[in-house]
Design a protein around this motif. Structure first.
Motif, PDB file in Angstrom:
ATOM      1  N   SER A 149      35.739  39.769  30.476  1.00  0.00           N
ATOM      2  CA  SER A 149      35.911  38.643  31.899  1.00  0.00           C
ATOM      3  C   SER A 149      37.333  37.987  31.884  1.00  0.00           C
ATOM      4  O   SER A 149      37.770  37.341  30.529  1.00  0.00           O
ATOM      5  CB  SER A 149      34.828  37.942  32.235  1.00  0.00           C
ATOM      6  N   ALA A 161      36.585  37.424  37.119  1.00  0.00           N
ATOM      7  CA  ALA A 161      36.957  39.119  37.551  1.00  0.00           C
ATOM      8  C   ALA A 161      36.295  40.326  36.361  1.00  0.00           C
ATOM      9  O   ALA A 161      36.720  39.618  35.104  1.00  0.00           O
ATOM     10  CB  ALA A 161      38.273  39.513  37.869  1.00  0.00           C
ATOM     11  N   ASP A 174      39.268  47.483  36.323  1.00  0.00           N
ATOM     12  CA  ASP A 174      38.360  47.943  37.424  1.00  0.00           C
ATOM     13  C   ASP A 174      39.438  47.004  38.523  1.00  0.00           C
ATOM     14  O   ASP A 174      39.934  46.370  37.366  1.00  0.00           O
ATOM     15  CB  ASP A 174      36.852  47.134  37.054  1.00  0.00           C
ATOM     16  N   ARG A 175      38.529  46.196  39.160  1.00  0.00           N
ATOM     17  CA  ARG A 175      39.542  45.540  40.218  1.00  0.00           C
ATOM     18  C   ARG A 175      38.559  44.717  41.188  1.00  0.00           C
ATOM     19  O   ARG A 175      37.461  45.586  41.344  1.00  0.00           O
ATOM     20  CB  ARG A 175      40.577  46.145  41.229  1.00  0.00           C
ATOM     21  N   ARG A 176      38.396  43.181  41.196  1.00  0.00           N
ATOM     22  CA  ARG A 176      38.407  42.610  42.076  1.00  0.00           C
ATOM     23  C   ARG A 176      38.949  42.242  43.650  1.00  0.00           C
ATOM     24  O   ARG A 176      40.303  40.856  42.664  1.00  0.00           O
ATOM     25  CB  ARG A 176      37.832  41.362  41.137  1.00  0.00           C
ATOM     26  N   THR A 193      33.010  35.227  42.567  1.00  0.00           N
ATOM     27  CA  THR A 193      33.067  36.381  41.701  1.00  0.00           C
ATOM     28  C   THR A 193      33.706  37.357  42.737  1.00  0.00           C
ATOM     29  O   THR A 193      33.722  38.877  42.507  1.00  0.00           O
ATOM     30  CB  THR A 193      31.434  36.711  41.066  1.00  0.00           C
ATOM     31  N   GLY A 194      34.000  36.918  43.859  1.00  0.00           N
ATOM     32  CA  GLY A 194      34.826  38.135  44.718  1.00  0.00           C
ATOM     33  C   GLY A 194      34.333  39.117  45.324  1.00  0.00           C
ATOM     34  O   GLY A 194      32.304  39.332  45.363  1.00  0.00           O
ATOM     35  N   SER A 195      34.465  40.069  45.532  1.00  0.00           N
ATOM     36  CA  SER A 195      34.351  41.742  45.622  1.00  0.00           C
ATOM     37  C   SER A 195      34.465  42.768  45.231  1.00  0.00           C
ATOM     38  O   SER A 195      35.624  42.858  45.198  1.00  0.00           O
ATOM     39  CB  SER A 195      34.494  41.698  47.775  1.00  0.00           C
ATOM     40  N   LYS A 196      33.623  44.283  45.487  1.00  0.00           N
ATOM     41  CA  LYS A 196      33.705  44.962  44.799  1.00  0.00           C
ATOM     42  C   LYS A 196      35.651  45.551  45.913  1.00  0.00           C
ATOM     43  O   LYS A 196      35.765  46.610  45.158  1.00  0.00           O
ATOM     44  CB  LYS A 196      33.265  46.266  44.747  1.00  0.00           C
ATOM     45  N   THR A 197      35.367  45.028  46.948  1.00  0.00           N
ATOM     46  CA  THR A 197      36.182  46.134  47.899  1.00  0.00           C
ATOM     47  C   THR A 197      36.541  45.176  48.827  1.00  0.00           C
ATOM     48  O   THR A 197      35.819  44.173  49.254  1.00  0.00           O
ATOM     49  CB  THR A 197      35.201  47.799  48.503  1.00  0.00           C
ATOM     50  N   SER A 209      44.018  40.445  44.386  1.00  0.00           N
ATOM     51  CA  SER A 209      42.935  41.168  43.634  1.00  0.00           C
ATOM     52  C   SER A 209      43.085  40.402  42.338  1.00  0.00           C
ATOM     53  O   SER A 209      44.513  40.018  41.861  1.00  0.00           O
ATOM     54  CB  SER A 209      42.159  42.131  43.450  1.00  0.00           C
ATOM     55  N   TYR A 211      43.088  42.732  38.934  1.00  0.00           N
ATOM     56  CA  TYR A 211      43.004  44.079  37.709  1.00  0.00           C
ATOM     57  C   TYR A 211      42.989  43.688  36.542  1.00  0.00           C
ATOM     58  O   TYR A 211      43.334  43.018  35.751  1.00  0.00           O
ATOM     59  CB  TYR A 211      44.399  44.711  38.008  1.00  0.00           C
TER      60      TYR A 211
END
Length: 220
Positions: A149, A161, A174-176, A193-197, A209, A211
């Motif tokens: 995390s 993220a 991964d990227r958030r 916690t953001g978004s996957k896209t 984002s 990364y």
């Protein structure tokens, strides 16, 4: 003067190259044998004996961690990373007398990040960093990684993220994505916690984002 500002600069400022790159229960923090190691026990009430969790003295699963802030709208007060662990064989932990459920231990190991010349942040992490041991006198408890995390804090807002173990082993990164509006407004006490896209945000064009990558260095 705020002594918790991210070092070595007064605030965490993404470099130009990085900015432009594309059973509910009661949680109890217990004493542990290693400074900086945090252990949580999730249970359903009642008292329990506090185990002394130890680091693995001979870890082998070494990973090189890279963190990058991409298109960040400004600096951050702090940037931290940690490994989050849980016990995979919960039967090694005692049961609560009232509920009959097993205590669920969670461990967290900090990852020290150092800024590199390209503005990214590098760290080192051992997936087998916690020692498997008979902590409760019932059976050997086996730790397993849940996620790495990364948390970037700006004022009272935390941008969180994760790089989950499954994604780490499959893809290694991964990227958030997060909203610039949340960064600018900094809602008090919010953990975003953001978004996957990007498309999962209200305004994909106004986003940044975090990364995270993890490369196996066990055989280096």
């Amino acid at each position: 003067m705020n002594t918790n500002r991210f070092k070595p600069t007064a605030r965490f400022v993404p470099s130009a190259s990085i900015r432009n790159a594309g059973s509910a229960g009661i949680r109890k923090i217990v004493q542990v044998a290693v400074p900086g190691l945090c252990l949580l026990l999730t249970a359903c009430g009642g008292n329990m004996e506090d185990p002394k969790i130890e680091l693995n003295p001979h870890p082998k699963m070494r990973y090189a961690i890279t963190v990058a802030m991409e298109n960040a709208p400004g600096p951050f007060d702090s940037l931290t990373a940690q490994g989050q662990f849980e016990i995979e064989n919960k039967e090694c932990a005692p049961k609560q007398a009232t509920s009959g459920l097993h205590v669920t231990p969670f461990g967290r190991l900090p990852i020290q990040l150092t800024r590199s010349a390209d503005g990214r942040y590098q760290g080192e992490f051992y997936m087998d960093g916690l020692k498997d041991e008979n902590y409760f006198g019932r059976d050997v408890c086996h730790w397993t990684l849940v996620a790495i995390s990364v948390r970037a804090v700006e004022k009272t807002t935390t941008f969180d993220a994760p790089l989950y173990k499954e994604r780490l082993l499959q893809d290694g990164w991964d990227r958030r994505f997060f909203s610039n509006t949340t960064y600018q407004n900094t809602p008090k006490g919010m953990i975003d916690t953001g978004s996957k896209t990007k498309e999962g945000l209200p305004d994909p064009g106004a986003s940044f984002s975090i990364y995270i990558s993890a490369k196996d260095r066990s055989h280096d």
